[in-house]
Design a protein around this motif. Structure first.
Motif, PDB file in Angstrom:
ATOM      1  N   ASP A  26       9.287  -6.465   0.150  1.00 57.96           N
ATOM      2  CA  ASP A  26       8.673  -7.186   1.221  1.00 57.96           C
ATOM      3  C   ASP A  26       7.865  -6.243   1.953  1.00 57.96           C
ATOM      4  O   ASP A  26       7.971  -4.940   1.987  1.00 57.96           O
ATOM      5  CB  ASP A  26       9.635  -7.910   2.371  1.00 57.96           C
ATOM      6  N   LYS A  27       7.021  -6.983   2.796  1.00 60.05           N
ATOM      7  CA  LYS A  27       6.199  -6.040   3.708  1.00 60.05           C
ATOM      8  C   LYS A  27       6.857  -5.742   5.133  1.00 60.05           C
ATOM      9  O   LYS A  27       7.685  -6.541   5.515  1.00 60.05           O
ATOM     10  CB  LYS A  27       4.762  -6.611   3.963  1.00 60.05           C
ATOM     11  N   PHE A  28       6.844  -4.543   5.747  1.00 59.21           N
ATOM     12  CA  PHE A  28       7.305  -4.014   6.832  1.00 59.21           C
ATOM     13  C   PHE A  28       6.047  -3.431   7.616  1.00 59.21           C
ATOM     14  O   PHE A  28       5.377  -2.732   7.227  1.00 59.21           O
ATOM     15  CB  PHE A  28       8.455  -2.933   6.614  1.00 59.21           C
ATOM     16  N   LYS A  29       6.458  -3.433   8.862  1.00 55.55           N
ATOM     17  CA  LYS A  29       5.331  -3.006   9.770  1.00 55.55           C
ATOM     18  C   LYS A  29       5.454  -1.672   9.865  1.00 55.55           C
ATOM     19  O   LYS A  29       6.221  -0.867   9.986  1.00 55.55           O
ATOM     20  CB  LYS A  29       5.845  -3.376  11.364  1.00 55.55           C
ATOM     21  N   GLY A  30       4.070  -1.319   9.751  1.00 59.16           N
ATOM     22  CA  GLY A  30       3.775   0.327   9.845  1.00 59.16           C
ATOM     23  C   GLY A  30       3.117   0.643  11.041  1.00 59.16           C
ATOM     24  O   GLY A  30       3.037  -0.162  12.147  1.00 59.16           O
ATOM     25  N   TYR A  33       0.560  -1.504  13.062  1.00 58.17           N
ATOM     26  CA  TYR A  33       0.861  -2.568  13.669  1.00 58.17           C
ATOM     27  C   TYR A  33       1.112  -2.572  14.991  1.00 58.17           C
ATOM     28  O   TYR A  33       1.095  -3.175  15.956  1.00 58.17           O
ATOM     29  CB  TYR A  33       1.979  -3.341  12.828  1.00 58.17           C
ATOM     30  N   TYR A  34       1.784  -1.350  15.284  1.00 57.38           N
ATOM     31  CA  TYR A  34       2.170  -0.976  16.814  1.00 57.38           C
ATOM     32  C   TYR A  34       1.074  -0.409  17.352  1.00 57.38           C
ATOM     33  O   TYR A  34       1.459   0.025  18.740  1.00 57.38           O
ATOM     34  CB  TYR A  34       3.444  -0.263  16.844  1.00 57.38           C
ATOM     35  N   GLY A  35       0.133   0.080  17.023  1.00 57.69           N
ATOM     36  CA  GLY A  35      -1.052   0.575  17.639  1.00 57.69           C
ATOM     37  C   GLY A  35      -0.912   2.017  17.910  1.00 57.69           C
ATOM     38  O   GLY A  35      -1.643   2.531  18.764  1.00 57.69           O
ATOM     39  N   ASN A  91      -2.939   4.743   9.331  1.00 64.17           N
ATOM     40  CA  ASN A  91      -2.577   3.525  10.166  1.00 64.17           C
ATOM     41  C   ASN A  91      -2.472   2.172   9.751  1.00 64.17           C
ATOM     42  O   ASN A  91      -3.296   1.274  10.008  1.00 64.17           O
ATOM     43  CB  ASN A  91      -3.669   3.558  11.407  1.00 64.17           C
ATOM     44  N   TYR A  92      -1.611   2.248   8.779  1.00 64.35           N
ATOM     45  CA  TYR A  92      -1.231   1.094   7.923  1.00 64.35           C
ATOM     46  C   TYR A  92      -0.669  -0.118   8.839  1.00 64.35           C
ATOM     47  O   TYR A  92       0.176   0.241   9.358  1.00 64.35           O
ATOM     48  CB  TYR A  92      -0.497   1.589   6.749  1.00 64.35           C
ATOM     49  N   VAL A  93      -0.988  -1.226   8.628  1.00 64.08           N
ATOM     50  CA  VAL A  93      -0.652  -2.306   9.489  1.00 64.08           C
ATOM     51  C   VAL A  93       0.853  -2.477   8.841  1.00 64.08           C
ATOM     52  O   VAL A  93       1.844  -2.961   9.411  1.00 64.08           O
ATOM     53  CB  VAL A  93      -1.453  -3.417   9.442  1.00 64.08           C
ATOM     54  N   TRP A  94       0.803  -2.637   7.621  1.00 62.99           N
ATOM     55  CA  TRP A  94       2.077  -2.904   6.765  1.00 62.99           C
ATOM     56  C   TRP A  94       2.099  -1.907   5.489  1.00 62.99           C
ATOM     57  O   TRP A  94       1.442  -1.516   5.052  1.00 62.99           O
ATOM     58  CB  TRP A  94       1.897  -4.417   6.005  1.00 62.99           C
ATOM     59  N   ILE A  95       3.675  -1.762   5.375  1.00 65.06           N
ATOM     60  CA  ILE A  95       3.977  -0.852   4.270  1.00 65.06           C
ATOM     61  C   ILE A  95       5.052  -1.599   3.484  1.00 65.06           C
ATOM     62  O   ILE A  95       5.621  -2.288   3.647  1.00 65.06           O
ATOM     63  CB  ILE A  95       4.604   0.215   4.798  1.00 65.06           C
ATOM     64  N   ARG A  96       4.914  -1.601   2.008  1.00 64.05           N
ATOM     65  CA  ARG A  96       5.960  -1.881   1.060  1.00 64.05           C
ATOM     66  C   ARG A  96       6.273  -0.735   0.076  1.00 64.05           C
ATOM     67  O   ARG A  96       5.235  -0.197  -0.325  1.00 64.05           O
ATOM     68  CB  ARG A  96       5.423  -3.474   0.605  1.00 64.05           C
ATOM     69  N   ALA A  97       7.367  -1.189  -0.797  1.00 64.55           N
ATOM     70  CA  ALA A  97       7.492  -0.319  -1.903  1.00 64.55           C
ATOM     71  C   ALA A  97       7.533  -1.223  -3.067  1.00 64.55           C
ATOM     72  O   ALA A  97       7.747  -2.399  -3.263  1.00 64.55           O
ATOM     73  CB  ALA A  97       8.929   0.052  -1.832  1.00 64.55           C
ATOM     74  N   LYS A  98       6.986  -0.547  -4.197  1.00 65.32           N
ATOM     75  CA  LYS A  98       6.937  -1.035  -5.462  1.00 65.32           C
ATOM     76  C   LYS A  98       7.475  -0.274  -6.615  1.00 65.32           C
ATOM     77  O   LYS A  98       7.364   1.094  -6.474  1.00 65.32           O
ATOM     78  CB  LYS A  98       5.375  -1.444  -5.925  1.00 65.32           C
ATOM     79  N   VAL A  99       8.266  -0.606  -7.501  1.00 61.38           N
ATOM     80  CA  VAL A  99       8.898   0.344  -8.493  1.00 61.38           C
ATOM     81  C   VAL A  99       8.653  -0.426  -9.859  1.00 61.38           C
ATOM     82  O   VAL A  99       8.852  -1.688  -9.916  1.00 61.38           O
ATOM     83  CB  VAL A  99      10.501   0.399  -8.371  1.00 61.38           C
ATOM     84  N   VAL A 100       8.062   0.414 -10.741  1.00 60.83           N
ATOM     85  CA  VAL A 100       7.866   0.070 -12.166  1.00 60.83           C
ATOM     86  C   VAL A 100       8.656   0.741 -12.882  1.00 60.83           C
ATOM     87  O   VAL A 100       8.202   2.018 -13.060  1.00 60.83           O
ATOM     88  CB  VAL A 100       6.254   0.036 -12.518  1.00 60.83           C
TER      89      VAL A 100
END
Length: 113
Positions: A26-30, A33-35, A91-100
């Protein structure tokens, strides 16, 4: 300044049949997002017997669609069992992880910022 620590991907184990599996968290606030102005994110990933690639993705979009995500860090493993950290600045608004991956277990991926 307050800091956040969140598990952005929980335990996932490959079925062991050598097929390529992709798990996207899922996406998480980076920081964006908090400025926050420093944009520093630290990611810790822990895995066992992993053969595959861990990809940390970010976006600058408030309401992202799939095409808004881009890779900000990746790590390729071949049969490794370790815990690693990486710093990612932006300054990413959202961060997520992906594993292949084709084998192994992701124990956790944790985001600190």
């Amino acid at each position: 300044m307050a800091t956040n620590s969140e598990t952005i991907l929980t335990a996932n184990t490959h079925p062991g049949d050598s097929t390529t599996e992709t798990v996207t968290g899922d996406k998480f606030k980076g920081d964006g997002y908090y400025g926050r102005s420093d944009g520093l994110h630290t990611v810790q990933y822990t895995f066992a017997g992993l053969t595959g690639t861990i990809i940390i993705e970010g976006t600058l979009v408030v309401d992202p669609v799939e095409t808004d995500w881009f890779s900000v860090h990746s790590y390729a493993a071949v049969g490794e069992s370790v815990s690693k950290t990486a710093n990612v600045t932006g300054n990413y608004v959202w961060i997520r992880a992906k594993v292949v991956y084709t084998d192994g277990t992701i124990n956790s991926i944790v985001l600190n910022h």
